[in-house]
Motif scaffolding. Structure first.
Motif, PDB file in Angstrom:
ATOM      1  N   SER A   1      12.126  -5.688   5.285  1.00 36.02           N
ATOM      2  CA  SER A   1      13.069  -6.191   4.279  1.00 36.02           C
ATOM      3  C   SER A   1      12.384  -6.450   2.933  1.00 36.02           C
ATOM      4  CB  SER A   1      13.745  -7.473   4.776  1.00 36.02           C
ATOM      5  OG  SER A   1      12.785  -8.504   4.847  1.00 36.02           O
ATOM      6  N   TRP A   2      11.071  -6.315   2.874  1.00 37.92           N
ATOM      7  CA  TRP A   2      10.355  -6.498   1.608  1.00 37.92           C
ATOM      8  C   TRP A   2      10.413  -5.178   0.834  1.00 37.92           C
ATOM      9  CZ3 TRP A   2       5.223  -9.748   2.539  1.00 37.92           C
ATOM     10  CH2 TRP A   2       5.569 -10.948   3.167  1.00 37.92           C
ATOM     11  N   HIS A   3      10.604  -5.269  -0.466  1.00 38.92           N
ATOM     12  CA  HIS A   3      10.713  -4.048  -1.274  1.00 38.92           C
ATOM     13  C   HIS A   3       9.344  -3.674  -1.822  1.00 38.92           C
ATOM     14  CE1 HIS A   3      15.131  -4.238  -1.209  1.00 38.92           C
ATOM     15  NE2 HIS A   3      14.924  -5.545  -1.176  1.00 38.92           N
ATOM     16  N   VAL A   4       8.748  -2.674  -1.216  1.00 43.45           N
ATOM     17  CA  VAL A   4       7.400  -2.262  -1.607  1.00 43.45           C
ATOM     18  C   VAL A   4       7.498  -1.119  -2.623  1.00 43.45           C
ATOM     19  CG1 VAL A   4       5.178  -1.383  -0.796  1.00 43.45           C
ATOM     20  CG2 VAL A   4       6.517  -2.927   0.670  1.00 43.45           C
ATOM     21  N   HIS A   5       7.026  -1.382  -3.834  1.00 40.54           N
ATOM     22  CA  HIS A   5       7.034  -0.359  -4.892  1.00 40.54           C
ATOM     23  C   HIS A   5       5.638   0.234  -5.028  1.00 40.54           C
ATOM     24  CE1 HIS A   5      10.933  -1.614  -6.976  1.00 40.54           C
ATOM     25  NE2 HIS A   5      10.768  -2.518  -6.034  1.00 40.54           N
ATOM     26  N   ASP A   6       5.576   1.553  -5.060  1.00 43.33           N
ATOM     27  CA  ASP A   6       4.290   2.251  -5.223  1.00 43.33           C
ATOM     28  C   ASP A   6       4.421   3.090  -6.492  1.00 43.33           C
ATOM     29  OD1 ASP A   6       2.188   4.055  -5.161  1.00 43.33           O
ATOM     30  OD2 ASP A   6       2.347   4.441  -3.005  1.00 43.33           O
ATOM     31  N   TYR A   7       3.548   2.843  -7.470  1.00 41.45           N
ATOM     32  CA  TYR A   7       3.690   3.520  -8.762  1.00 41.45           C
ATOM     33  C   TYR A   7       3.188   4.960  -8.752  1.00 41.45           C
ATOM     34  CZ  TYR A   7       4.160  -1.395 -10.257  1.00 41.45           C
ATOM     35  OH  TYR A   7       4.540  -2.698 -10.384  1.00 41.45           O
ATOM     36  N   GLY A   8       2.660   5.404  -7.610  1.00 40.92           N
ATOM     37  CA  GLY A   8       2.228   6.803  -7.514  1.00 40.92           C
ATOM     38  C   GLY A   8       0.969   7.104  -8.309  1.00 40.92           C
ATOM     39  N   LYS A   9       0.162   6.073  -8.578  1.00 42.19           N
ATOM     40  CA  LYS A   9      -1.049   6.316  -9.383  1.00 42.19           C
ATOM     41  C   LYS A   9      -2.097   7.069  -8.585  1.00 42.19           C
ATOM     42  CE  LYS A   9      -0.485   2.496 -12.556  1.00 42.19           C
ATOM     43  NZ  LYS A   9      -0.990   1.227 -13.087  1.00 42.19           N
ATOM     44  N   ILE A  10      -2.727   8.003  -9.250  1.00 40.70           N
ATOM     45  CA  ILE A  10      -3.793   8.758  -8.620  1.00 40.70           C
ATOM     46  C   ILE A  10      -5.084   7.978  -8.910  1.00 40.70           C
ATOM     47  CG2 ILE A  10      -4.869  11.057  -8.482  1.00 40.70           C
ATOM     48  CD1 ILE A  10      -1.734  11.078  -8.161  1.00 40.70           C
ATOM     49  N   GLY A  11      -5.752   7.571  -7.857  1.00 41.06           N
ATOM     50  CA  GLY A  11      -7.004   6.829  -8.075  1.00 41.06           C
ATOM     51  C   GLY A  11      -6.804   5.334  -7.899  1.00 41.06           C
ATOM     52  N   VAL A  12      -7.247   4.841  -6.752  1.00 44.30           N
ATOM     53  CA  VAL A  12      -7.126   3.418  -6.449  1.00 44.30           C
ATOM     54  C   VAL A  12      -8.377   2.718  -6.962  1.00 44.30           C
ATOM     55  CG1 VAL A  12      -6.772   1.754  -4.583  1.00 44.30           C
ATOM     56  CG2 VAL A  12      -5.912   4.089  -4.334  1.00 44.30           C
ATOM     57  N   LYS A  13      -8.184   1.719  -7.835  1.00 45.22           N
ATOM     58  CA  LYS A  13      -9.344   0.992  -8.361  1.00 45.22           C
ATOM     59  C   LYS A  13      -9.107  -0.495  -8.244  1.00 45.22           C
ATOM     60  CE  LYS A  13     -10.336   4.026 -12.082  1.00 45.22           C
ATOM     61  NZ  LYS A  13      -9.803   4.103 -13.402  1.00 45.22           N
ATOM     62  N   VAL A  14     -10.174  -1.236  -8.019  1.00 45.32           N
ATOM     63  CA  VAL A  14     -10.069  -2.694  -7.964  1.00 45.32           C
ATOM     64  C   VAL A  14      -9.491  -3.198  -9.281  1.00 45.32           C
ATOM     65  CG1 VAL A  14     -11.400  -4.848  -7.857  1.00 45.32           C
ATOM     66  CG2 VAL A  14     -11.969  -2.953  -6.330  1.00 45.32           C
ATOM     67  N   GLY A  15      -8.501  -4.081  -9.193  1.00 51.75           N
ATOM     68  CA  GLY A  15      -7.913  -4.669 -10.399  1.00 51.75           C
ATOM     69  C   GLY A  15      -6.832  -3.806 -11.036  1.00 51.75           C
ATOM     70  N   ARG A  16      -6.657  -2.575 -10.559  1.00 50.13           N
ATOM     71  CA  ARG A  16      -5.645  -1.701 -11.151  1.00 50.13           C
ATOM     72  C   ARG A  16      -4.288  -1.965 -10.509  1.00 50.13           C
ATOM     73  NH1 ARG A  16      -5.396   4.926 -11.267  1.00 50.13           N
ATOM     74  NH2 ARG A  16      -4.370   5.015 -13.297  1.00 50.13           N
ATOM     75  N   LYS A  17      -3.254  -2.068 -11.342  1.00 53.82           N
ATOM     76  CA  LYS A  17      -1.915  -2.312 -10.806  1.00 53.82           C
ATOM     77  C   LYS A  17      -1.370  -1.037 -10.156  1.00 53.82           C
ATOM     78  CE  LYS A  17      -0.770  -6.054 -14.003  1.00 53.82           C
ATOM     79  NZ  LYS A  17      -0.146  -6.415 -15.303  1.00 53.82           N
ATOM     80  N   MET A  18      -1.267  -1.052  -8.823  1.00 53.00           N
ATOM     81  CA  MET A  18      -0.849   0.131  -8.067  1.00 53.00           C
ATOM     82  C   MET A  18       0.624   0.074  -7.669  1.00 53.00           C
ATOM     83  SD  MET A  18      -3.700   1.729  -7.992  1.00 53.00           S
ATOM     84  CE  MET A  18      -3.190   3.104  -6.963  1.00 53.00           C
ATOM     85  N   GLY A  19       1.170  -1.120  -7.625  1.00 51.13           N
ATOM     86  CA  GLY A  19       2.558  -1.285  -7.192  1.00 51.13           C
ATOM     87  C   GLY A  19       2.898  -2.765  -7.167  1.00 51.13           C
ATOM     88  N   HIS A  20       4.043  -3.101  -6.630  1.00 49.18           N
ATOM     89  CA  HIS A  20       4.377  -4.514  -6.436  1.00 49.18           C
ATOM     90  C   HIS A  20       5.350  -4.646  -5.277  1.00 49.18           C
ATOM     91  CE1 HIS A  20       7.879  -3.382  -9.029  1.00 49.18           C
ATOM     92  NE2 HIS A  20       8.504  -4.265  -8.283  1.00 49.18           N
ATOM     93  N   VAL A  21       5.490  -5.864  -4.795  1.00 47.28           N
ATOM     94  CA  VAL A  21       6.422  -6.130  -3.704  1.00 47.28           C
ATOM     95  C   VAL A  21       7.407  -7.176  -4.186  1.00 47.28           C
ATOM     96  CG1 VAL A  21       6.637  -6.889  -1.303  1.00 47.28           C
ATOM     97  CG2 VAL A  21       4.515  -5.804  -2.063  1.00 47.28           C
ATOM     98  N   THR A  22       8.684  -6.948  -3.967  1.00 45.85           N
ATOM     99  CA  THR A  22       9.673  -7.982  -4.275  1.00 45.85           C
ATOM    100  C   THR A  22      10.335  -8.423  -2.976  1.00 45.85           C
ATOM    101  OG1 THR A  22      10.068  -7.110  -6.479  1.00 45.85           O
ATOM    102  CG2 THR A  22      11.771  -8.545  -5.568  1.00 45.85           C
ATOM    103  N   ILE A  23      10.373  -9.728  -2.798  1.00 47.12           N
ATOM    104  CA  ILE A  23      10.964 -10.297  -1.590  1.00 47.12           C
ATOM    105  C   ILE A  23      12.133 -11.176  -2.000  1.00 47.12           C
ATOM    106  CG2 ILE A  23      10.509 -11.655   0.492  1.00 47.12           C
ATOM    107  CD1 ILE A  23       7.443 -11.161  -0.182  1.00 47.12           C
ATOM    108  N   LEU A  24      13.318 -10.837  -1.529  1.00 50.23           N
ATOM    109  CA  LEU A  24      14.486 -11.685  -1.798  1.00 50.23           C
ATOM    110  C   LEU A  24      14.511 -12.749  -0.707  1.00 50.23           C
ATOM    111  CD1 LEU A  24      17.193  -9.003  -2.697  1.00 50.23           C
ATOM    112  CD2 LEU A  24      15.574 -10.178  -4.190  1.00 50.23           C
ATOM    113  N   THR A  25      14.835 -13.959  -1.093  1.00 47.46           N
ATOM    114  CA  THR A  25      14.676 -15.053  -0.128  1.00 47.46           C
ATOM    115  C   THR A  25      15.653 -16.202  -0.376  1.00 47.46           C
ATOM    116  OG1 THR A  25      13.111 -16.721   0.675  1.00 47.46           O
ATOM    117  CG2 THR A  25      12.839 -16.039  -1.606  1.00 47.46           C
ATOM    118  N   ASP A  26      15.936 -16.947   0.694  1.00 48.06           N
ATOM    119  CA  ASP A  26      16.702 -18.179   0.521  1.00 48.06           C
ATOM    120  C   ASP A  26      15.763 -19.360   0.498  1.00 48.06           C
ATOM    121  OD1 ASP A  26      19.331 -17.177   0.382  1.00 48.06           O
ATOM    122  OD2 ASP A  26      19.207 -16.687   2.518  1.00 48.06           O
TER     123      ASP A  26
END
Ligand SMILES: Nc1ncnc2c1ncn2[C@@H]1O[C@H](COP(=O)(O)OP(=O)(O)O)[C@@H](O)[C@H]1O
Ligand SMILES: [Mg+2]
Length: 375
Positions: A334-359
């Motif tokens: 149920s968590w919305h996992v966003h992946d920005y499709g970046k080529i090259g994973v680096k420490v500190g680089r924004k690769m995606g985000h997760v949005t969690i809707l919650t009560d």
């Protein structure tokens, strides 16, 4: 009112990162085509665009080509050279509804501070620093701790030095060697919050709910919405954002980063003339996302009032979180996992985000802890 940019037209985006990509998703949903200018092959926006012009942002010929292909231009980051854009606009009759004035203000911390002061918005005391003598003088006035920031090009805490004592002067002088800086009084804030505001040419102004932001190593880690602040604070943040939008004659979306002190005083920290990381939650949690508002605004459509559908927590996926975070697609459906499709994973680089809707925000923060991805 200038003419509307109708669905089927092409939106040209300067900059091909995740903000451009999410703008493109929103535009595509509405039937627009996308052209993007970015030097990186297969960049996040290019993956979802109709055309990719692979060139530097200040490449005059490439910008001209982008303008010729497009019916309207926008930018997804503020470090595009305003003069280069103006030179292109002289040659190609095309609208860039956000304008270049907005760039001139927000790409220079000094201009931004002067603008905010004139608009009657509270900001931390500051001094312009060009020489070692200025720095000594500034520190005398503002005291320790203080923050020295380059006036141009800083992001995610890059281009800043915190001065806690005399021993940090060397490091500060190194930074000053790169160009004019501004020295800011330290704000011992209780919370960092932000608010997104959108305006169109007709003058509709709407805001998104206030977000509470948690940073780690100066990079945004987590946004909590609604921010855990008083009603008065939210109202004041909204008023400040609307004032800024009106004084700027903003067209498009703008992020306002704020410091909230224990006594309830709010200072503006910085402005972002584009969608902002702390507004990503709005994709799932609001009736309109920051990207929807931006596209509507630059295409000349009315802006609706925005409602929060559900409280949300957004957490960034940096390079060091990436592999484990993708596993959340299995473990937390149920968590919305966003992946920005970046080529090259680096420490500190924004690769995606997760949005969690919650009560229940506290439970969700606990669930995030339990994944052990971010601690
Ligand atoms: N004057 C200040 N007082 C206290 N903390 C600050 C101050 N300026 C910046 N910071 C901290 O550093 C972070 C990054 O600074 P900011 O000016 O937003 O630059 P950028 O986001 O462009 O790197 C802020 O989010 C805040 O946590
Ligand atoms: Mg910032």
């Amino acid at each position: 009112m200038s003419k509307q940019i109708k669905p089927g037209s092409t939106i040209g985006i300067i900059g091909g990162g995740q903000l451009g990509r999410m703008m493109a998703f929103s535009a595509k949903e509405r039937g627009y085509r996308i052209a993007v200018l970015d030097p990186t092959p297969d960049c996040p926006t290019a993956q979802v665009a109709d055309w990719h012009i692979e060139a530097a942002y200040d490449d005059l010929e490439a910008l001209k080509e982008l303008a010729e292909r497009s019916d309207v231009l926008t930018y997804e980051f503020e470090n595009v050279d305003a003069q280069t854009i103006e030179r292109v606009l002289e040659k190609v009759a095309i609208a860039i509804p956000q304008g270049t004035e907005l760039l001139l203000i927000t790409q220079n911390r000094l201009n931004e501070k002067e603008f905010l002061k004139k608009a009657g918005i509270s900001i931390a005391s500051y001094a312009k620093i060009e020489t070692e003598a200025d720095l000594t003088e500034g520190l005398k006035t503002l005291g320790y701790p203080a923050v020295l920031k380059t006036i141009r090009g800083g992001y995610d805490g890059k281009g800043q030095v915190v001065l806690r004592s005399q021993s940090d002067i060397e490091e500060a002088l190194d930074l000053l060697g790169k160009g004019t800086c501004v020295l800011e009084e330290w704000v011992s804030f209780d919370k960092e919050i932000s608010i997104m505001v959108a305006r169109n040419e007709t003058g509709d102004v709407v805001t998104l709910p206030v977000s509470e932001n948690i940073h780690q190593d100066n990079i945004l880690l987590e946004s909590i919405v609604p921010a855990r602040v008083s009603e008065d604070t939210s109202k004041e943040a909204e008023r400040m954002a609307k004032t800024i939008a009106e004084k700027m004659q903003l067209v498009g979306i703008l992020g306002v980063e704020l410091f909230l002190t224990e006594s309830g005083k709010i200072y503006a920290n910085e402005l972002a003339p584009r969608p902002h990381n702390s507004g990503h939650y709005s994709i799932e949690a609001c009736t309109e996302s920051q990207f929807d508002l931006h596209i509507r605004a630059i295409c000349g459509y009315p802006l609706p009032e925005v409602e929060l559908l559900k409280p949300a927590v957004m957490i960034n996926i940096l390079g060091e979180h990436f592999d484990q975070a993708l596993e959340l697609n299995n473990t937390q459906p149920s968590w919305h996992v966003h992946d920005y499709g970046k080529i090259g994973v680096k420490v500190g680089r924004k690769m995606g985000h997760v949005t969690i809707l919650t009560d229940n925000i506290e439970e969700t923060l606990h669930a995030i802890d339990e994944t052990k991805i971010w601690n």
